[in-house]
Scaffold this motif. Structure first.
Motif, PDB file in Angstrom:
ATOM      1  N   PHE A  85      -9.857  43.865  27.035  1.00 29.91           N
ATOM      2  CA  PHE A  85     -10.377  44.396  25.772  1.00 29.91           C
ATOM      3  C   PHE A  85      -9.242  44.360  24.764  1.00 29.91           C
ATOM      4  O   PHE A  85      -8.179  44.932  24.998  1.00 29.91           O
ATOM      5  N   HIS A  86      -9.469  43.672  23.653  1.00 26.94           N
ATOM      6  CA  HIS A  86      -8.405  43.453  22.681  1.00 26.94           C
ATOM      7  C   HIS A  86      -8.882  43.811  21.270  1.00 26.94           C
ATOM      8  O   HIS A  86     -10.000  43.499  20.899  1.00 26.94           O
ATOM      9  N   VAL A  87      -7.995  44.454  20.529  1.00 30.56           N
ATOM     10  CA  VAL A  87      -8.225  44.738  19.115  1.00 30.56           C
ATOM     11  C   VAL A  87      -7.110  44.054  18.349  1.00 30.56           C
ATOM     12  O   VAL A  87      -5.937  44.195  18.691  1.00 30.56           O
ATOM     13  N   ASN A  88      -7.453  43.307  17.328  1.00 36.39           N
ATOM     14  CA  ASN A  88      -6.493  42.475  16.606  1.00 36.39           C
ATOM     15  C   ASN A  88      -5.845  43.213  15.443  1.00 36.39           C
ATOM     16  O   ASN A  88      -6.072  42.889  14.285  1.00 36.39           O
ATOM     17  N   GLY A  89      -5.047  44.221  15.733  1.00 38.79           N
ATOM     18  CA  GLY A  89      -4.302  44.927  14.696  1.00 38.79           C
ATOM     19  C   GLY A  89      -4.946  46.232  14.274  1.00 38.79           C
ATOM     20  O   GLY A  89      -6.063  46.570  14.663  1.00 38.79           O
ATOM     21  N   PHE A  90      -4.200  46.961  13.445  1.00 39.47           N
ATOM     22  CA  PHE A  90      -4.639  48.280  13.026  1.00 39.47           C
ATOM     23  C   PHE A  90      -5.849  48.218  12.106  1.00 39.47           C
ATOM     24  O   PHE A  90      -6.812  48.972  12.262  1.00 39.47           O
ATOM     25  N   LEU A  91      -5.822  47.330  11.114  1.00 31.85           N
ATOM     26  CA  LEU A  91      -6.956  47.224  10.191  1.00 31.85           C
ATOM     27  C   LEU A  91      -8.221  46.797  10.933  1.00 31.85           C
ATOM     28  O   LEU A  91      -9.314  47.310  10.663  1.00 31.85           O
ATOM     29  N   ALA A  92      -8.067  45.895  11.873  1.00 34.17           N
ATOM     30  CA  ALA A  92      -9.211  45.488  12.695  1.00 34.17           C
ATOM     31  C   ALA A  92      -9.714  46.656  13.533  1.00 34.17           C
ATOM     32  O   ALA A  92     -10.919  46.776  13.770  1.00 34.17           O
ATOM     33  N   ALA A  93      -8.811  47.529  13.971  1.00 36.93           N
ATOM     34  CA  ALA A  93      -9.217  48.703  14.739  1.00 36.93           C
ATOM     35  C   ALA A  93     -10.045  49.657  13.889  1.00 36.93           C
ATOM     36  O   ALA A  93     -11.037  50.215  14.362  1.00 36.93           O
ATOM     37  N   VAL A  94      -9.648  49.843  12.640  1.00 37.78           N
ATOM     38  CA  VAL A  94     -10.409  50.727  11.748  1.00 37.78           C
ATOM     39  C   VAL A  94     -11.790  50.130  11.468  1.00 37.78           C
ATOM     40  O   VAL A  94     -12.810  50.822  11.570  1.00 37.78           O
ATOM     41  N   VAL A  95     -11.829  48.838  11.151  1.00 35.19           N
ATOM     42  CA  VAL A  95     -13.115  48.172  10.903  1.00 35.19           C
ATOM     43  C   VAL A  95     -13.965  48.188  12.168  1.00 35.19           C
ATOM     44  O   VAL A  95     -15.163  48.467  12.129  1.00 35.19           O
ATOM     45  N   GLY A  96     -13.328  47.889  13.305  1.00 32.28           N
ATOM     46  CA  GLY A  96     -14.053  47.899  14.576  1.00 32.28           C
ATOM     47  C   GLY A  96     -14.598  49.261  14.935  1.00 32.28           C
ATOM     48  O   GLY A  96     -15.702  49.373  15.470  1.00 32.28           O
ATOM     49  N   SER A  97     -13.857  50.317  14.637  1.00 29.64           N
ATOM     50  CA  SER A  97     -14.341  51.662  14.952  1.00 29.64           C
ATOM     51  C   SER A  97     -15.540  52.031  14.081  1.00 29.64           C
ATOM     52  O   SER A  97     -16.472  52.682  14.554  1.00 29.64           O
ATOM     53  N   VAL A  98     -15.519  51.611  12.829  1.00 26.27           N
ATOM     54  CA  VAL A  98     -16.670  51.873  11.948  1.00 26.27           C
ATOM     55  C   VAL A  98     -17.900  51.109  12.443  1.00 26.27           C
ATOM     56  O   VAL A  98     -18.994  51.676  12.572  1.00 26.27           O
ATOM     57  N   LEU A  99     -17.715  49.820  12.745  1.00 26.61           N
ATOM     58  CA  LEU A  99     -18.831  49.021  13.249  1.00 26.61           C
ATOM     59  C   LEU A  99     -19.327  49.532  14.592  1.00 26.61           C
ATOM     60  O   LEU A  99     -20.535  49.600  14.829  1.00 26.61           O
ATOM     61  N   LEU A 100     -18.403  49.914  15.453  1.00 25.59           N
ATOM     62  CA  LEU A 100     -18.776  50.448  16.760  1.00 25.59           C
ATOM     63  C   LEU A 100     -19.576  51.739  16.616  1.00 25.59           C
ATOM     64  O   LEU A 100     -20.574  51.937  17.313  1.00 25.59           O
ATOM     65  N   SER A 101     -19.182  52.587  15.700  1.00 26.54           N
ATOM     66  CA  SER A 101     -19.915  53.832  15.468  1.00 26.54           C
ATOM     67  C   SER A 101     -21.329  53.564  14.968  1.00 26.54           C
ATOM     68  O   SER A 101     -22.284  54.189  15.444  1.00 26.54           O
TER      69      SER A 101
END
Length: 112
Positions: A85-101
């Motif tokens: 499981f990979h997240v491509n950086g901090f900004l991607a983590a923030v975007v991914g967390s919003v989309l995941l939610s």
């Protein structure tokens, strides 16, 4: 039982996001997505309340926007511990967390 429904919804959301936006979040397999969803559920239940409490003044000043940063950091933290499981950086983590939610919330509402 609701915890396992949320874990399955999060795993499906992780797989969907990794399929549609591989530049944000990637999961190598279904098992990696399930493991990431399980660890994310545990981290959100144990670590997130502590982070929210410690950063309460910043959260109040930013009118709650700092919670997005906390969610992104926790998603990034989970990617450091779950192989596949990979997240491509901090900004991607923030975007991914919003989309995941959003996706997880929709899936949970459909199931219940």
């Amino acid at each position: 039982m609701p915890f396992f429904i949320r874990v399955i919804a999060n795993a499906v959301a992780i797989l969907l996001i990794s399929y549609l936006l591989p530049q944000v979040v990637t999961a190598d397999s279904v098992m990696a997505a399930l493991a990431a969803a399980f660890v994310l559920g545990i981290v959100n239940a144990v670590v997130r309340p502590l982070f929210v409490l410690l950063t309460l003044p910043i959260t109040v000043v930013t009118l709650g926007a700092f919670l997005l940063v906390i969610n992104g950091l926790l998603l990034w933290f989970v990617s450091a511990f779950v192989p596949g499981f990979h997240v491509n950086g901090f900004l991607a983590a923030v975007v991914g967390s919003v989309l995941l939610s959003i996706v997880s919330w929709i899936l949970t509402k459909v199931v219940q």
